[in-house]
Design a protein around this motif. Structure first.
Motif, PDB file in Angstrom:
ATOM      1  N   LEU A  32       0.852  -1.180   0.000  1.00  0.00           N
ATOM      2  CA  LEU A  32       0.000   0.000   0.000  1.00  0.00           C
ATOM      3  C   LEU A  32       0.893   1.237   0.000  1.00  0.00           C
ATOM      4  O   LEU A  32       1.882   1.278   0.739  1.00  0.00           O
ATOM      5  CB  LEU A  32      -0.863  -0.043   1.259  1.00  0.00           C
ATOM      6  N   ALA A  33       0.548   2.197  -0.850  1.00  0.00           N
ATOM      7  CA  ALA A  33       1.328   3.443  -0.897  1.00  0.00           C
ATOM      8  C   ALA A  33       0.399   4.624  -0.720  1.00  0.00           C
ATOM      9  O   ALA A  33      -0.692   4.663  -1.291  1.00  0.00           O
ATOM     10  CB  ALA A  33       2.074   3.552  -2.221  1.00  0.00           C
ATOM     11  N   LYS A  34       0.847   5.570   0.056  1.00  0.00           N
ATOM     12  CA  LYS A  34       0.048   6.780   0.300  1.00  0.00           C
ATOM     13  C   LYS A  34       0.915   7.989  -0.009  1.00  0.00           C
ATOM     14  O   LYS A  34       2.073   8.047   0.423  1.00  0.00           O
ATOM     15  CB  LYS A  34      -0.384   6.795   1.769  1.00  0.00           C
ATOM     16  N   VAL A  35       0.337   8.919  -0.764  1.00  0.00           N
ATOM     17  CA  VAL A  35       1.070  10.137  -1.131  1.00  0.00           C
ATOM     18  C   VAL A  35       0.281  11.325  -0.625  1.00  0.00           C
ATOM     19  O   VAL A  35      -0.931  11.418  -0.852  1.00  0.00           O
ATOM     20  CB  VAL A  35       1.243  10.232  -2.661  1.00  0.00           C
ATOM     21  N   ILE A  40       5.515  10.426   1.365  1.00  0.00           N
ATOM     22  CA  ILE A  40       5.161   9.162   0.718  1.00  0.00           C
ATOM     23  C   ILE A  40       5.357   8.055   1.750  1.00  0.00           C
ATOM     24  O   ILE A  40       6.421   7.946   2.358  1.00  0.00           O
ATOM     25  CB  ILE A  40       6.058   8.897  -0.510  1.00  0.00           C
ATOM     26  N   SER A  41       4.301   7.269   1.942  1.00  0.00           N
ATOM     27  CA  SER A  41       4.376   6.154   2.890  1.00  0.00           C
ATOM     28  C   SER A  41       4.177   4.859   2.118  1.00  0.00           C
ATOM     29  O   SER A  41       3.299   4.781   1.268  1.00  0.00           O
ATOM     30  CB  SER A  41       3.266   6.250   3.936  1.00  0.00           C
ATOM     31  N   VAL A  42       4.993   3.870   2.433  1.00  0.00           N
ATOM     32  CA  VAL A  42       4.844   2.565   1.796  1.00  0.00           C
ATOM     33  C   VAL A  42       4.644   1.530   2.890  1.00  0.00           C
ATOM     34  O   VAL A  42       5.472   1.413   3.799  1.00  0.00           O
ATOM     35  CB  VAL A  42       6.088   2.201   0.950  1.00  0.00           C
ATOM     36  N   ALA A  45       8.998   5.147  -3.629  1.00  0.00           N
ATOM     37  CA  ALA A  45       8.965   6.539  -3.188  1.00  0.00           C
ATOM     38  C   ALA A  45       9.720   7.433  -4.172  1.00  0.00           C
ATOM     39  O   ALA A  45       9.260   8.523  -4.530  1.00  0.00           O
ATOM     40  CB  ALA A  45       9.562   6.660  -1.791  1.00  0.00           C
ATOM     41  N   ASN A  46      10.847   6.952  -4.611  1.00  0.00           N
ATOM     42  CA  ASN A  46      11.658   7.742  -5.536  1.00  0.00           C
ATOM     43  C   ASN A  46      10.917   7.966  -6.856  1.00  0.00           C
ATOM     44  O   ASN A  46      10.939   9.061  -7.429  1.00  0.00           O
ATOM     45  CB  ASN A  46      12.976   7.018  -5.779  1.00  0.00           C
TER      46      ASN A  46
END
Lengths: 217, 189
Positions: A156-159, A169-171, A207-208
């Motif tokens: 799950l990724a949150k921006v 950015i959270s992964v 994230a990058n």
């Protein structure tokens, strides 16, 4: 100028049935999981049957009855953080656990407002919102994907924009453990040992890539 | 004031607002200062299905669950990053080979973001190791070595940090299990 990584942190979360009262710095030190002087200098917020929380120079520990979380912002301590979790749950081998999360948070600084807006426009196009909102803006975007391996769970990724030209950015690398029994502790430890490097690299890569969305191709 | 006395003085926990989708405890994020209370509250909620009280009652008014008040916790958040932080340029995982009086040799494997590169051997002075970690230096011990910059309000300095791996000592139970396994294997040969 490419996006600048300003800060990064790693946290490990384990869901299960826990007893927060035992999570005291002195307990960790007496089991040689942290240094004695780290335990002596720990800032204890609370140690209580329902919640325990303390921090050391590099560690933040936060435990409730169904969630264990440790975190660090200090890069030299990412692997020691993992080892700490392995050590704790080796001692607490009979803890029923149901899920494990290996999570990273990144804070980037973007060179210009134009590039910063471009990230938001790509992740959340504004045209569908025209006529519904005046000046629509992205608050955050959460995307969830299937795991690329044989483990159950998801990525799950949150921006989220933090301030002008800043983006968080959270992964979340989430593993569902097989069933509610104490054998899952071994599964969690196994995952931390075998998947750690891959999880870290995946988070950094994601994230990058997201942070660079505003760059010219 | 000790913890028990402190707990007696705090008031009943009151949520400031209902947890939202992005505050849900299923999302294991580092708690923000302003959301830690509602994060704890959502933990309580999952156990009791109550929204605004620390007691749950059925339709007849009988109390189903009576939770002790959770003290207010003003938590410094990890989102407020420390003013001093270490930015690693290179990290290695090391494995101690030999230990001498004032130094030890180790095999180093690159890890982390810059994880490419060959393994190397190095000789490390014991003075580089924190006093408490020196008791851990023995053949086979694992450590992590980071070289980079230490950023602080006063400026940036080059820094090196070595931290030895800490895992619990073998317990009596572990030794017993290992002995039993060894006996079984011995019996096979």
């Amino acid at each position: 100028m490419p996006p600048q990584l300003i800060n990064q942190s790693v946290n490990i979360v384990i869901r299960g049935s826990l007893n927060p009262a035992i999570f005291h710095p002195s307990w960790l030190a007496s089991n040689k999981l942290i240094k004695h002087n780290e335990a002596e200098n720990a800032q204890i917020e609370i140690v209580h049957p329902q919640v325990s929380k303390f921090r050391t120079e590099w560690l933040l520990l936060n435990v409730t009855t169904d969630r264990f979380q440790v975190a660090t912002t200090q890069e030299p301590y990412y692997e020691p953080l993992r080892d700490l979790v392995i050590g704790i749950f080796t001692l607490l081998r009979h803890t029923p656990v149901t899920a494990l999360g290996i999570n990273q948070e990144f804070h980037y600084s973007i060179e210009s407002e134009k590039k910063w807006h471009k990230i938001g426009d790509l992740l959340a196009p504004k045209s569908p919102w025209e006529g519904l909102f005046s000046t629509p803006g992205m608050l955050n975007v959460v995307m969830r994907g299937v795991r690329p391996d044989d483990y159950e769970g998801y990525i799950l990724a949150k921006v989220e924009p933090r301030e002008i030209c800043g983006v968080d950015i959270s992964v979340n690398d989430h593993y569902e453990l097989s069933s509610v029994n104490s054998g899952n502790v071994n599964e969690a430890i196994n995952i931390l040992q075998k998947q750690w490097e891959e999880s870290m690299q995946r988070g950094v890569k994601m994230a990058n890539k997201i942070a660079c969305l505003g760059e010219d191709e | 004031m000790n913890t028990i006395e402190a707990l007696k003085t705090v008031s009943m926990f009151e949520p400031t607002r209902k947890p939202s989708l992005f505050d849900h405890s299923e999302w294991p994020s580092i708690p923000r200062k302003e959301s830690l209370q509602e994060d704890l509250y959502s933990e309580v909620n999952q156990h009791s299905n109550i929204t605004t009280h620390t007691r749950a009652v059925d339709k007849h008014g009988s109390i189903l669950l009576n939770l002790k008040p959770i003290p207010q916790i003003i938590a410094p958040t990890l989102q407020s990053y420390p003013k001093t932080n270490f930015k690693a340029l290179q990290k290695w995982e090391g494995f101690v080979i030999n230990v001498f009086k004032n130094s030890f040799t180790a095999r180093l494997k690159p890890i982390g973001i810059v994880s490419e590169g060959p393994e190397q051997e190095a000789k490390i002075n014991m003075n580089e190791i924190d006093e408490e970690d020196q008791t851990l230096v023995e053949p086979g011990a694992v450590f992590y070595w980071s070289i980079g910059y230490l950023n602080s309000p006063s400026g940036r300095t080059r820094a090196s940090l070595i931290r030895f791996r800490r895992l619990p000592a073998w317990t009596h139970h572990d030794l017993k299990v290992a002995e039993e396994e060894a006996s079984k294997l011995k019996g096979l040969f």
